[in-house]
Design an enzyme around this catalytic site. Structure first.
Site, short mmCIF file in Angstrom:
data_model
loop_
_atom_site.label_atom_id
_atom_site.label_comp_id
_atom_site.label_asym_id
_atom_site.label_seq_id
_atom_site.Cartn_x
_atom_site.Cartn_y
_atom_site.Cartn_z
N SER A 593 0.84 -1.19 0.00
CA SER A 593 0.00 0.00 0.00
C SER A 593 0.88 1.25 0.00
O SER A 593 1.62 1.46 -0.95
CB SER A 593 -0.97 -0.03 1.19
OG SER A 593 -1.98 0.93 1.05
N ASP A 668 -9.12 -4.84 -5.91
CA ASP A 668 -8.71 -3.80 -4.96
C ASP A 668 -9.57 -2.54 -5.13
O ASP A 668 -9.50 -1.87 -6.16
CB ASP A 668 -7.24 -3.45 -5.19
CG ASP A 668 -6.64 -2.66 -4.04
OD1 ASP A 668 -7.40 -1.96 -3.33
OD2 ASP A 668 -5.42 -2.71 -3.85
N HIS A 700 -7.70 -5.24 -1.35
CA HIS A 700 -6.45 -4.53 -1.10
C HIS A 700 -5.41 -5.40 -0.40
O HIS A 700 -4.22 -5.20 -0.56
CB HIS A 700 -6.72 -3.26 -0.29
CG HIS A 700 -5.54 -2.36 -0.18
ND1 HIS A 700 -4.78 -1.98 -1.26
CD2 HIS A 700 -4.96 -1.77 0.90
CE1 HIS A 700 -3.81 -1.18 -0.87
NE2 HIS A 700 -3.90 -1.05 0.44
#
Length: 724
Positions: A593, A668, A700
């Protein structure tokens, strides 16, 4: 510049029978090797006693001060099963343990949730009579239920609409919106930023339901391909990208007596954020934090609950970077005209006492302690309690503050991360903590005498089983010359300083996250330990921009995400490269991320350091990220073109050097796959090789057994390129 903070060597001797983790245990290990603990610990209402589940999870037990904290059984899962069978004989329940979500109503009664095959039930159970009664019954697919006081009425979501079931079992349909993009009562409003974790609030008299109404019909649909049919389909989500059209949100009140609706007149522009939602104890007013889309100007407003009209603005908060409200107002239990407000405007997130006219009565902050979890008040309502981050963010402790004079006392003392609460009488502290060398301790502290009664001292769960690496805390000074940076090194098992080892730098670096704290094993992850057991030095540093360090520590990143963060990481990286035992020609980096963004940034902007790297779910260009988070730190692309240009990877693919593996979830909804796909395309155009792996059904984060597959892939990738 570099200082050794604390060193503790976990035993790395290889005793008979000890072994390294398997790749499965990088995911399953936290459950398999969790330190012994006491689960479901709660203070019993109005008693100097706390309850918990026993080690079998079959029994509810209590420990009382009057009995020197010895255990006493209160109820069993069989008691619950029998009570439910008598109460609802035509229903089937799958109760394998005592209900872990139990709550105390009073010293004789608890409540819990029980899911049957027909409905979901709210149950009240009397410990003395062993009788149960139904507080509410909801459809099994009901979501986000909001319980009124004394369970008189329960609101819940049926799709995008709100329904209420009252004590008589009657269902009231509150909203009837059928337009795609109109969402009522959902906690996902404003994408859960600004501390938002609920979408409905009952008034103190339990007759008025306040709720969000979100109109995102004008927000762009974003397609997520679905691969579970012979011909793939598209699932559209509403995704407001930075600089584009955002959702429009209102707050509405439904009166269950009159059946009338009132909309709070929160004004223009429609693209603003409504948070800190709080009912006045009288039920006559509602307080709302109204934050502009630019997120640099907050108004704390009072609205009339009957008309929805703005009564007044109590106070405002402005900043040249951003203002980030995270908590609702907290009214004092013995004074309906005074409330607590949390803000970091003076440097650290702390408590401020205001009255309902907007007058500041007292700052209740203490030194540089950051409030991380408000714990409530004592029985008299004269003292408040909270967990606060201390020691440059490394520790968490319980604090008591006197509301009349602001005098503050730290109630827990042993270094580490404490999860502590105080009894209703204020006489006792239930304290559970760990630190680098302590797996888990639970104790009761006499608040006056400071006498400690040990309840649990957990042994090292790895002893005699697993080869643990050596773990070391370090601190460094950031490039500005005045900021301490906390870091952690995990060394290979049987570390030999005369040898050279490859390195894996694991990082995150973004806001609202902290990787290094003085908790058990220093917060190190099981994959980190797996890599250390397999011959890697694993390094993690919390750079500026990460959590629990105060205003200046976070705001330095404004409009330039990645710059100060990389500069701080370079301090730690330079330290590693200076060590004789580091193979600086075989260094790798892994992040997910924001950590994926950081990893990609290093592989293009500082492309001569890392031979191999893995970027998971990476942000490659902030213009593709959502408004609420992205614009807080970067403003809009129109307002900050230079910052977006500097932070983008799409215009730097030609600088890629070394081996980069990008991993992404095809579903995602947070960092959409377009980030990585566009970067891959830019690499192709630049003639740069990049490795890419997609998890088709994951969002995600990659979870479950597929996460084992992912960690195996990452480990083998580093072994391929970093091990000689």
């Amino acid at each position: 510049m570099k200082k050794l903070l604390v060193i503790f060597l976990l035993s790395s001797s290889v005793a008979y029978g000890q072994r390294n983790f398997t790749i499965d245990e990088t995911v399953m290990g936290p459950g398999k090797f969790a330190p012994k603990s006491i689960y479901g610990a709660k203070w019993v209402s109005n008693m100097d006693a706390f309850s918990s589940l026993d080690s079998t999870f079959q029994n509810l037990i209590a420990r009382e001060a009057s009995n020197n904290w010895q255990t006493k059984q209160l109820a069993s899962s069989n008691d619950i099963k029998q009570a439910l069978s008598s109460l609802i004989p035509d229903e089937k329940f799958n109760l394998r343990t005592f209900p872990t979500d139990y709550q105390w109503i009073d010293s004789d009664n608890i409540s819990f949730r029980a899911n049957g095959q027909k409905k979901s039930y709210g149950i009240q159970y009397n410990l003395g009579t062993k009788q149960a009664k139904i507080a509410y019954a909801l459809p099994l697919d009901a979501e986000s239920e909001e319980l009124s006081d004394k369970l008189i009425q329960t609101a819940y979501l049926n799709g995008n609409n709100i329904e209420i079931i009252n004590a008589a079992g009657d269902v009231i349909q509150v909203t009837r919106d059928t337009i795609d993009g109109i969402v009522n009562g959902n906690p996902a409003t404003h994408r859960n930023e600004f501390g938002i974790d609920k979408g409905m609030w009952w008034s103190p008299d339990n007759k008025q339901l306040l709720y969000y109404r979100k109109d995102e019909s004008m927000v762009s649909n974003y397609p997520l391909p679905q691969w579970d049919t012979r011909v793939a389909t598209i699932k559209d989500i509403r995704y407001p990208m930075a600089g584009m059209k955002s959702e429009e949100v209102t707050l509405n009140i439904y009166n269950t007596d009159s059946k009338q609706f009132v909309q709070l007149q929160t004004g223009e522009p429609k693209e603003q954020y409504l948070t800190m939602v709080t009912w006045d104890p009288s039920g006559n007013f509602v307080y709302v934090g109204v934050l502009n889309r630019g997120q640099d100007h907050l108004k704390v407003n009072q609205y009339d609950a009957k008309s929805g009209a703005l009564v007044k603005t109590l106070f405002e908060e402005q900043n040249t970077t951003w203002v980030e409200p995270q908590n609702p107002l907290i009214f004092l239990p013995n004074n309906n005209k005074h409330f607590l407000y949390q803000t970091d405007k003076d440097g650290y997130n702390q408590l401020y006492l205001y009255d309902t006219q907007g007058k500041l009565i007292r700052h209740l902050g203490f030194q540089d302690v950051i409030v991380t979890d408000f714990q409530g008040f004592d029985a008299k309502g004269t003292k408040a309690y909270y967990i606060g981050a201390t020691n440059k963010g490394m520790e968490r402790h319980l604090f008591e503050v006197d509301l009349k004079n602001g005098k503050t006392n730290q109630l827990t003392q042993v270094n580490g991360v404490h999860n502590a609460s105080i009894s209703n009488s204020g006489k006792y502290i239930l304290d559970q903590y760990s630190n680098l060398t302590t797996p888990n301790n639970l104790q009761v502290i006499d608040a006056k005498s400071k006498k400690v009664s040990s309840v649990l001292t957990a042994p090292n769960p790895f002893a005699g089983k697993i080869n643990l690496p050596k773990i070391e805390f370090k601190n460094f000074t950031s490039p500005d010359g005045k900021t301490q940076l906390n870091a952690r090194i995990t060394y290979p098992v049987n570390f030999d300083p005369t040898k050279k080892y490859p390195v894996m730098v694991y990082l995150y670096g973004g806001s609202h996250a902290q990787m290094v704290t003085d908790r058990w094993l220093g917060g190190v992850g099981y994959f980190d330990m797996y890599m250390a057991q397999n011959g890697y030095i694993v390094f993690t540093l919390d750079n500026r921009g990460s959590d629990a360090r105060g205003f200046d520590f976070t705001r330095v990143t404004h409009r330039n995400l990645g710059e100060a963060e990389m500069a701080d990481q370079m301090v730690g990286i330079d330290y590693l490269k200076s060590q004789s035992y580091v193979d600086k020609d075989n260094m790798g980096m892994f992040g997910w991320s924001f950590g994926g963004f950081m990893t990609s940034s290093f592989m293009t902007k500082h492309n001569d350091i890392f031979k191999a790297a893995v970027a998971g779910g990476p942000v490659m260009d902030w213009k593709y990220y959502e408004i609420m988070y992205g614009e807080r730190y970067m403003d809009t692309p129109q307002e900050n073109p230079e910052g977006y240009e500097k932070s983008s990877m799409l215009n730097k693919a030609d600088r890629l050097n070394g081996h980069l593996l990008i991993i992404h979830g095809a579903q995602d909804p947070v960092v959409v796959q377009q980030h990585s796909m566009d970067f891959v395309e830019k690499c192709i155009e630049a003639g740069k090789q990049v490795d890419y792996f997609l998890y088709p059904t994951h969002e995600h984060n990659v979870s479950g057994k597929d996460r084992i597959h992912m960690y195996d892939k990452i480990a083998k990738y580093f072994d391929l390129y970093l091990k000689k």
